[in-house]
Design an enzyme around this catalytic site. Structure first.
Site, PDB file in Angstrom:
ATOM      1  N   LYS A  51       0.805  -1.237  -0.126  1.00 62.53           N
ATOM      2  CA  LYS A  51       0.011   0.029   0.006  1.00 62.53           C
ATOM      3  C   LYS A  51       0.841   1.319  -0.066  1.00 62.53           C
ATOM      4  CE  LYS A  51      -4.441   0.862   0.242  1.00 62.53           C
ATOM      5  NZ  LYS A  51      -5.536   0.299  -0.378  1.00 62.53           N
ATOM      6  N   GLY A  69     -20.676   6.969   2.362  1.00 61.85           N
ATOM      7  CA  GLY A  69     -19.753   7.261   1.456  1.00 61.85           C
ATOM      8  C   GLY A  69     -20.592   7.134  -0.121  1.00 61.85           C
ATOM      9  N   GLY A 107     -18.380   7.720  -3.093  1.00 60.14           N
ATOM     10  CA  GLY A 107     -17.158   7.614  -3.936  1.00 60.14           C
ATOM     11  C   GLY A 107     -17.196   6.326  -4.839  1.00 60.14           C
ATOM     12  N   ASN A 108     -16.160   5.974  -5.367  1.00 63.87           N
ATOM     13  CA  ASN A 108     -16.033   4.936  -6.593  1.00 63.87           C
ATOM     14  C   ASN A 108     -16.809   3.584  -5.922  1.00 63.87           C
ATOM     15  OD1 ASN A 108     -14.202   2.330  -6.974  1.00 63.87           O
ATOM     16  ND2 ASN A 108     -14.316   3.498  -9.040  1.00 63.87           N
TER      17      ASN A 108
HETATM   18  P1  NAD Z   1     -13.480   7.793  -2.625  1.00 62.93           P
HETATM   19  O1  NAD Z   1     -12.353   8.633  -2.714  1.00 62.93           O
HETATM   20  O2  NAD Z   1     -13.646   7.360  -4.140  1.00 62.93           O
HETATM   21  O3  NAD Z   1     -14.791   7.901  -2.099  1.00 62.93           O
HETATM   22  C1  NAD Z   1     -14.701   7.925  -0.646  1.00 62.93           C
HETATM   23  C2  NAD Z   1     -16.111   8.476  -0.064  1.00 62.93           C
HETATM   24  O4  NAD Z   1     -16.205   8.576   1.168  1.00 62.93           O
HETATM   25  C3  NAD Z   1     -16.530  10.068  -0.689  1.00 62.93           C
HETATM   26  O5  NAD Z   1     -17.848   9.977  -1.068  1.00 62.93           O
HETATM   27  C4  NAD Z   1     -16.254  10.843   0.517  1.00 62.93           C
HETATM   28  O6  NAD Z   1     -17.153  11.789   0.476  1.00 62.93           O
HETATM   29  C5  NAD Z   1     -16.790   9.754   1.567  1.00 62.93           C
HETATM   30  N1  NAD Z   1     -16.385   9.910   3.077  1.00 62.93           N
HETATM   31  C6  NAD Z   1     -15.063  10.604   3.553  1.00 62.93           C
HETATM   32  N2  NAD Z   1     -15.092  10.731   4.667  1.00 62.93           N
HETATM   33  C7  NAD Z   1     -16.385  10.365   4.967  1.00 62.93           C
HETATM   34  C8  NAD Z   1     -17.094  10.494   6.384  1.00 62.93           C
HETATM   35  N3  NAD Z   1     -16.405  10.722   7.456  1.00 62.93           N
HETATM   36  N4  NAD Z   1     -18.489  10.122   6.361  1.00 62.93           N
HETATM   37  C9  NAD Z   1     -19.162   9.905   5.228  1.00 62.93           C
HETATM   38  N5  NAD Z   1     -18.432   9.647   3.980  1.00 62.93           N
HETATM   39  C10 NAD Z   1     -17.290  10.035   4.041  1.00 62.93           C
HETATM   40  O7  NAD Z   1     -12.881   6.312  -2.136  1.00 62.93           O
HETATM   41  P2  NAD Z   1     -13.266   4.862  -2.593  1.00 62.93           P
HETATM   42  O8  NAD Z   1     -12.228   4.319  -3.679  1.00 62.93           O
HETATM   43  O9  NAD Z   1     -14.691   4.736  -2.826  1.00 62.93           O
HETATM   44  O10 NAD Z   1     -12.673   4.072  -1.445  1.00 62.93           O
HETATM   45  C11 NAD Z   1     -13.767   3.876  -0.321  1.00 62.93           C
HETATM   46  C12 NAD Z   1     -13.038   2.737   0.734  1.00 62.93           C
HETATM   47  O11 NAD Z   1     -13.111   1.569  -0.028  1.00 62.93           O
HETATM   48  C13 NAD Z   1     -11.840   2.910   1.277  1.00 62.93           C
HETATM   49  O12 NAD Z   1     -11.850   2.583   2.702  1.00 62.93           O
HETATM   50  C14 NAD Z   1     -10.741   2.273   0.495  1.00 62.93           C
HETATM   51  O13 NAD Z   1      -9.672   1.979   0.743  1.00 62.93           O
HETATM   52  C15 NAD Z   1     -11.756   1.061   0.056  1.00 62.93           C
HETATM   53  N6  NAD Z   1     -11.437   0.324  -1.340  1.00 62.93           N
HETATM   54  C16 NAD Z   1     -11.423   0.980  -2.565  1.00 62.93           C
HETATM   55  C17 NAD Z   1     -10.984   0.437  -3.564  1.00 62.93           C
HETATM   56  C18 NAD Z   1     -11.306   0.812  -4.920  1.00 62.93           C
HETATM   57  O14 NAD Z   1     -11.006   0.100  -5.874  1.00 62.93           O
HETATM   58  N7  NAD Z   1     -11.564   1.990  -5.064  1.00 62.93           N
HETATM   59  C19 NAD Z   1     -10.876  -1.087  -3.305  1.00 62.93           C
HETATM   60  C20 NAD Z   1     -10.862  -1.662  -2.237  1.00 62.93           C
HETATM   61  C21 NAD Z   1     -11.047  -0.936  -1.067  1.00 62.93           C
END
Ligand code: NAD
Length: 428
Positions: A107, A219, A221-222
């Site tokens: 990571k 959340g 996000g993605n």
């Molecule tokens: P991202 O940056 O696309 O989205 C994060 C989201 O969380 C956003 O909508 C943000 O507004 C919201 N957020 C942040 N702090 C918050 C809070 N305190 N309360 C409510 N919402 C909050 O990130 P992502 O890629 O969607 O990743 C989210 C999680 O999934 C992380 O833990 C990441 O490590 C994990 N993850 C992501 C992937 C991937 O492929 N993107 C893969 C495995 C795990």
């Protein structure tokens, strides 16, 4: 949910220690797997748009590479800590192992807030990050990917810097690249879709039809957006989502009892997944405090934001109706909360199984890069479905046969595979 005393690496170690004891690993094996095999800490100097120089602290950590090259994302986050990156790298080792792909765990992170950086400044951080670590990443040693607040564009800048220095084309160095530039169809959807494939299998086992279920998601996000997309396709209804408001420096939850509309929410959110609270209210969403996502009367909770969101402080607020928690985020449930939830008879699909879709698709991306031949989206998504369904089935079967919960089953399977790989290499 903030808890200053929470240390994700301690939480990850606690989970590992439990699995190691159950497996009866010897002391050398425990000592070896409790810590990353190597760590890189560095500083990235960046000339800012106003002409000043700013130094950004950054990390890359390889937890284990016995089963294949280290693999894991890079986060840009203002609150990033080395212990968060250590924990995430360890979770990556278990994730690639539990879904049985030939990769290890790593990571990376940069302490920065992209909300306050221009695209040019972000590009300098990406290129500077690669210049610092270039000798220790590559298709056969460590393959980074996007994570919180990093995107395919960031990956392409990183790849471009790597290829410039290495003097050739090595698209398999980094995954999560844009389509047409070595990226894979389906990668954007993969993590969120994978969460729902695992959830679908859990519902099937519990004999609950998705069509009669509702969910609340933290959340937007993605991971969250694509989880909502597939969950709706299989018939479920999301009634609440929350997101971080960077102007107010707090989170809000957005509730619509008849079901949120993914398309309209996408139209009113920024590139970081922050939903515009005024526009949401105009569209008829109830605006609630961000932490209220956990209190909703739904069958399913999907934490898909950050770690340590379900803790002993808010566990009592989880509604009695909740039957499943599908952990989209990494480490969203603290170990204490995990124990309490198990007593409540809530099925928890653990993070490193539930959100493994992203790394599975990253692996497919690398395979396609190596062949220089690209699959259709349908082909990628059907392979993803097969891999996730098989992984869920093997964890669930193990859990039933050994009378342990899904998290313990996933840990026992994955730690055992990694320990065996280390042992057969003669490391432990
Ligand atoms: P991202 O940056 O696309 O989205 C994060 C989201 O969380 C956003 O909508 C943000 O507004 C919201 N957020 C942040 N702090 C918050 C809070 N305190 N309360 C409510 N919402 C909050 O990130 P992502 O890629 O969607 O990743 C989210 C999680 O999934 C992380 O833990 C990441 O490590 C994990 N993850 C992501 C992937 C991937 O492929 N993107 C893969 C495995 C795990």
């Amino acid at each position: 949910m903030e808890n200053n005393s929470y240390n994700p690496f301690e939480a990850a170690r606690k989970q590992f220690d439990k699995a190691a004891d159950l497996l009866g690993l010897n002391k050398a094996a425990k000592d070896f797997l409790r810590s990353p095999v190597r760590e890189f800490h560095f500083s990235i100097p960046v000339r800012m748009d106003d002409g000043s120089k700013k130094i950004f602290k950054a990390f890359r950590i390889h937890h284990n590479d016995a089963r294949g090259p280290a693999k894991g994302g890079i986060r840009f986050h203002p609150m990033e800590t080395v212990d968060t990156v250590r924990a995430l790298s360890m979770w990556m080792t278990w994730k690639t192992s539990v879904v049985d792909i030939p990769l290890g765990g790593g990571k990376g992170g940069v302490i920065c807030d992209p909300h306050n950086l221009s695209m040019f400044e972000q590009e300098q951080i990406c290129r500077g990050w690669v210049r610092q670590i270039v000798k220790n990443i590559g298709p056969y040693s460590d393959i980074p990917a996007p994570d919180v607040m990093t995107s395919p564009q960031h990956m392409l800048w990183m790849l471009d810097e790597y290829e410039t220095i290495a003097g050739g084309k090595f698209p398999g160095t980094i995954t999560g690249k844009p389509l047409g530039m070595g990226g894979s169809e389906g990668r954007t959807e993969a993590t969120g879709y994978g969460v729902i494939i695992a959830l679908r299998e859990a519902l099937r086992e519990l004999k609950i039809k998705p069509e009669i279920t509702t969910a609340s998601i933290q959340g937007f996000g993605n991971v969250s957006q694509y989880a909502i997309e597939l969950y709706e396709k299989i018939g479920g209804k999301v009634i609440c989502v929350s997101s971080w408001d960077n102007n107010d420096k707090k989170s809000y939850a957005f509730r619509k009892k008849e079901g949120v509309n993914l398309k309209e929410l996408r139209e009113i959110s920024d590139t970081f997944g922050g939903i515009d609270k005024n526009k949401a209210q105009d569209l008829g969403y109830e605006l609630l405090d961000g932490e209220k996502w956990i209190e909703q009367e739904t069958d399913i909770l999907i934490p898909a934001a950050l770690e340590n969101q379900i803790t002993k402080n808010n566990i009592d607020k989880v509604n009695q109706r909740v039957k499943i928690i599908a952990e989209g985020a990494n480490g969203p449930t603290s170990p204490e909360a995990d124990t309490l939830l198990n007593k409540k008879d809530i099925l928890i699909i653990p993070d490193f199984l539930a959100n493994a879709g992203g790394v599975i698709c990253s692996y497919f991306e690398q395979v396609q890069n190596n062949m220089n031949y690209y699959w259709s989206k349908d082909e990628v998504l059907s392979k993803l479905d097969m891999k996730m369904t098989n992984a869920y089935a093997s964890v669930s079967n193990f859990s039933k046969q050994n009378n342990v919960n899904l998290r313990d089953a996933a840990y026992l399977i994955s730690v055992n595979r990694v320990a065996n790989a280390c042992q057969s290499r003669g490391w432990i």
